[in-house]
Scaffold this active site. Structure first.
Site, PDB file in Angstrom:
ATOM      1  N   GLY A 283     -22.665  70.961   6.976  1.00 28.22           N
ATOM      2  CA  GLY A 283     -22.197  70.179   8.119  1.00 28.22           C
ATOM      3  C   GLY A 283     -22.792  70.761   9.399  1.00 28.22           C
ATOM      4  O   GLY A 283     -23.777  70.278   9.943  1.00 28.22           O
ATOM      5  N   CYS A 359      -3.142  70.958  31.176  1.00 25.21           N
ATOM      6  CA  CYS A 359      -2.076  71.831  31.679  1.00 25.21           C
ATOM      7  C   CYS A 359      -1.696  72.929  30.690  1.00 25.21           C
ATOM      8  O   CYS A 359      -0.562  72.996  30.235  1.00 25.21           O
ATOM      9  CB  CYS A 359      -0.869  70.971  31.992  1.00 25.21           C
ATOM     10  SG  CYS A 359      -0.393  69.974  30.572  1.00 25.21           S
ATOM     11  N   TYR A 387     -18.179  69.728  15.102  1.00 23.64           N
ATOM     12  CA  TYR A 387     -16.762  70.008  15.342  1.00 23.64           C
ATOM     13  C   TYR A 387     -16.396  69.912  16.818  1.00 23.64           C
ATOM     14  O   TYR A 387     -15.573  70.665  17.326  1.00 23.64           O
ATOM     15  CB  TYR A 387     -16.370  71.375  14.743  1.00 23.64           C
ATOM     16  CG  TYR A 387     -16.702  71.448  13.268  1.00 23.64           C
ATOM     17  CD1 TYR A 387     -16.025  70.637  12.359  1.00 23.64           C
ATOM     18  CD2 TYR A 387     -17.719  72.272  12.781  1.00 23.64           C
ATOM     19  CE1 TYR A 387     -16.342  70.656  11.008  1.00 23.64           C
ATOM     20  CE2 TYR A 387     -18.045  72.297  11.430  1.00 23.64           C
ATOM     21  CZ  TYR A 387     -17.358  71.484  10.547  1.00 23.64           C
ATOM     22  OH  TYR A 387     -17.670  71.497   9.211  1.00 23.64           O
TER      23      TYR A 387
HETATM   24  N1  LLP Z   1     -17.707  71.183   2.302  1.00 21.63           N
HETATM   25  C1  LLP Z   1     -16.386  71.343   2.392  1.00 21.63           C
HETATM   26  C2  LLP Z   1     -15.561  71.092   1.220  1.00 21.63           C
HETATM   27  C3  LLP Z   1     -15.809  71.765   3.609  1.00 21.63           C
HETATM   28  O1  LLP Z   1     -14.503  71.941   3.687  1.00 21.63           O
HETATM   29  C4  LLP Z   1     -16.639  71.991   4.735  1.00 21.63           C
HETATM   30  C5  LLP Z   1     -16.068  72.420   6.014  1.00 21.63           C
HETATM   31  C6  LLP Z   1     -18.021  71.778   4.591  1.00 21.63           C
HETATM   32  C7  LLP Z   1     -18.518  71.385   3.364  1.00 21.63           C
HETATM   33  C8  LLP Z   1     -18.984  71.963   5.728  1.00 21.63           C
HETATM   34  O2  LLP Z   1     -18.993  73.241   6.248  1.00 21.63           O
HETATM   35  P1  LLP Z   1     -20.075  73.602   7.380  1.00 21.63           P
HETATM   36  O3  LLP Z   1     -21.431  73.483   6.764  1.00 21.63           O
HETATM   37  O4  LLP Z   1     -19.895  72.652   8.508  1.00 21.63           O
HETATM   38  O5  LLP Z   1     -19.716  74.988   7.769  1.00 21.63           O
HETATM   39  N2  LLP Z   1     -13.589  73.154  12.590  1.00 21.63           N
HETATM   40  C9  LLP Z   1     -14.196  74.414  12.213  1.00 21.63           C
HETATM   41  C10 LLP Z   1     -14.972  74.300  10.917  1.00 21.63           C
HETATM   42  C11 LLP Z   1     -14.148  73.786   9.764  1.00 21.63           C
HETATM   43  C12 LLP Z   1     -14.938  73.614   8.490  1.00 21.63           C
HETATM   44  C13 LLP Z   1     -14.152  72.930   7.430  1.00 21.63           C
HETATM   45  N3  LLP Z   1     -14.820  72.656   6.220  1.00 21.63           N
HETATM   46  C14 LLP Z   1     -15.050  74.921  13.366  1.00 21.63           C
HETATM   47  O6  LLP Z   1     -15.108  74.254  14.401  1.00 21.63           O
HETATM   48  O7  LLP Z   1     -15.623  76.000  13.285  1.00 21.63           O
END
Ligand code: LLP
Length: 430
Positions: A283, A359, A387
């Site tokens: 992601g 706030c 994100y």
């Molecule tokens: N696959 C699964 C099953 C996941 O739960 C996630 C992310 C991904 C793939 C992708 O991960 P990435 O490549 O984006 O690291 N909101 C948080 C990140 C939460 C990630 C949740 N799961 C932030 O802003 O750092």
């Protein structure tokens, strides 16, 4: 000069540019707060995975939770990606953007029966099943529809991804996946259920991972299981190693996607699993450094210069028009995000906390940033492609930001700024 980790972002004669577009001008043209993404940067990031996987059976499933705007999904669908989804809503978005269901994997610890039916009817490629009860529910839903659900089990390999506790997902104490020592029994059970067809194995150990070792440890644990499961007479077609590759926000030096892919392929080969289809679910590494959040300086509140820096009265606040509702990562994870003025000023710098109008004292975007600023200046919050928009909210009844996608010389408005009246359009007075 291009900025670390974000080759499509550059400072040219003092002006910050993304994919050759002047960001201050885009802020003035479309208004702020504004998310701006580079289509070229997204494609380049995907291409790095695809190139490294060339000649091998593979599918790169973009984890669309990172940025699910339709035009972003369209970009990845056209470039040959599949999608990792975690809800029926995400499936609807993929289909609306022209993505193919047979390239979708469906992850998530709490899929509802309705979401399972929606995904079965759409014909998704694989359900990443995260618990034993989910096997039974999915089996029942599939049988009721006269369909067979293709599945892999998401195994919790119990490895430490070395990341923030909120985004580590592959440890025993996390809610995700089926414990490694119970997975073989779960596969045996899955193989007896007539509405299910075992297709693969899956894991995802966390996010913003900056080392290769946790991936290889997790892969080894997965391959141990694959060998056990196949010995029990249940063939495993694909291995899905999840997403999680980190990006450079400040001084992190994560491995490149090509290095991650090469290391995984080498391990698969070394253990005699090179023939298997390999899935990735990236992601952040596909979109994070492809985007910025533009915001305008509204008010400056310089602190006192006649007291020590440690005295609260010395703090200087720069209040901008973007807030925690637009970009929650700093407030939620104390995440450090780069912030750059879109035009450099010659004046001497001061140390500012860059904060929003919401706030809450938790409403900050960056702390202790040295910059020369004046009201009306445009700032860019960097690495905001992942994100950011997807985690935004309407807190303080703030309409969500607009989004622009740059594509060569074109700047497309891909999402209108939200309208305040729309925020309470579904509400009723009693
Ligand atoms: N696959 C699964 C099953 C996941 O739960 C996630 C992310 C991904 C793939 C992708 O991960 P990435 O490549 O984006 O690291 N909101 C948080 C990140 C939460 C990630 C949740 N799961 C932030 O802003 O750092």
């Amino acid at each position: 000069m291009s900025l670390p980790g974000a080759p499509f972002l550059a400072r040219v004669d003092g002006a910050l540019q993304l994919e050759g577009h002047d960001l201050a001008e885009l802020g003035a043209r479309f208004g702020t707060p504004l998310f701006v993404y580079s289509r070229g940067a997204m494609r380049a990031a995907l291409d790095e995975y695809l190139l490294a996987l060339k000649g091998r059976p593979h599918l790169v499933c973009y984890a669309m939770k990172a940025n699910s705007s339709l035009a972003v999904l369209q970009t990845f669908a056209q470039a040959g990606a599949g999608f990792d989804i975690v809800s029926g809503g995400e499936l609807a978005r993929v289909l609306a953007a022209g993505g193919r269901a047979d390239r979708v994997v469906f992850s998530g610890v709490g899929k509802s029966p309705a979401e399972m039916r929606q995904a079965l009817q759409a014909g998704v490629r694989c359900f990443n099943v995260e618990s034993e009860p989910e096997l039974d529910t999915l089996n029942a839903q599939a049988l009721a529809l006269g369909l067979i659900a293709p599945i892999s089990l998401r195994v919790n390999p119990d490895v430490d991804a070395g990341t923030h506790p909120y985004i580590a997902t592959g440890l025993k104490g996390n809610k995700f996946g089926i414990a490694h020592d119970r997975a073989l029994a779960a596969y045996r059970r899955a193989a007896t259920l007539p509405g299910l067809k075992v297709l693969g194995i899956d894991c995802h150990i966390g996010s913003q991972i900056t080392q290769l070792e946790p991936y290889i440890d997790a892969l080894d644990r997965l391959l141990d299981l694959v060998e056990g499961v196949e010995a029990a007479g249940i063939p495993i077609h694909h291995v899905d190693v999840g997403g999680g590759l980190g990006i450079t926000y400040t001084d992190e030096t994560p491995p490149r996607a090509s290095a991650l892919v090469a290391a995984v392929l080498a391990r698969m080969d070394a253990r005699g699993h090179g023939h298997r289809e390999l899935l990735f679910e990236p992601g952040r590494s596909l979109v994070g450094n492809a985007g910025v959040l533009l915001t305008e300086v509204m008010v400056l509140k310089p602190g006192r210069d006649d007291v020590p820096e440690t005295d609260g009265a010395a703090k200087s606040f720069c209040i901008v028009d973007a807030a925690m509702n637009d970009m929650v990562r700093p407030a939620m994870y104390e995440a450090w995000m780069g912030i750059e003025p879109c035009r450099l000023r010659a004046e001497t710098t001061r140390r500012w906390d860059i904060v929003g109008p919401v706030c809450e004292s938790g409403d900050w975007l960056g702390r202790d940033r040295d910059m020369a600023l004046a009201p009306g200046d445009t700032l860019a919050v960097l690495s905001a492609g992942a994100y950011g928009m997807v985690m935004s909210s309407n807190y303080n009844t703030r309409p969500r930001a607009a989004e622009v996608l740059l594509d060569g010389p074109e700047a497309h408005l891909i999402r209108e700024r939200e309208d305040v009246a729309a925020l309470f359009a579904g509400e009723r007075l009693i």
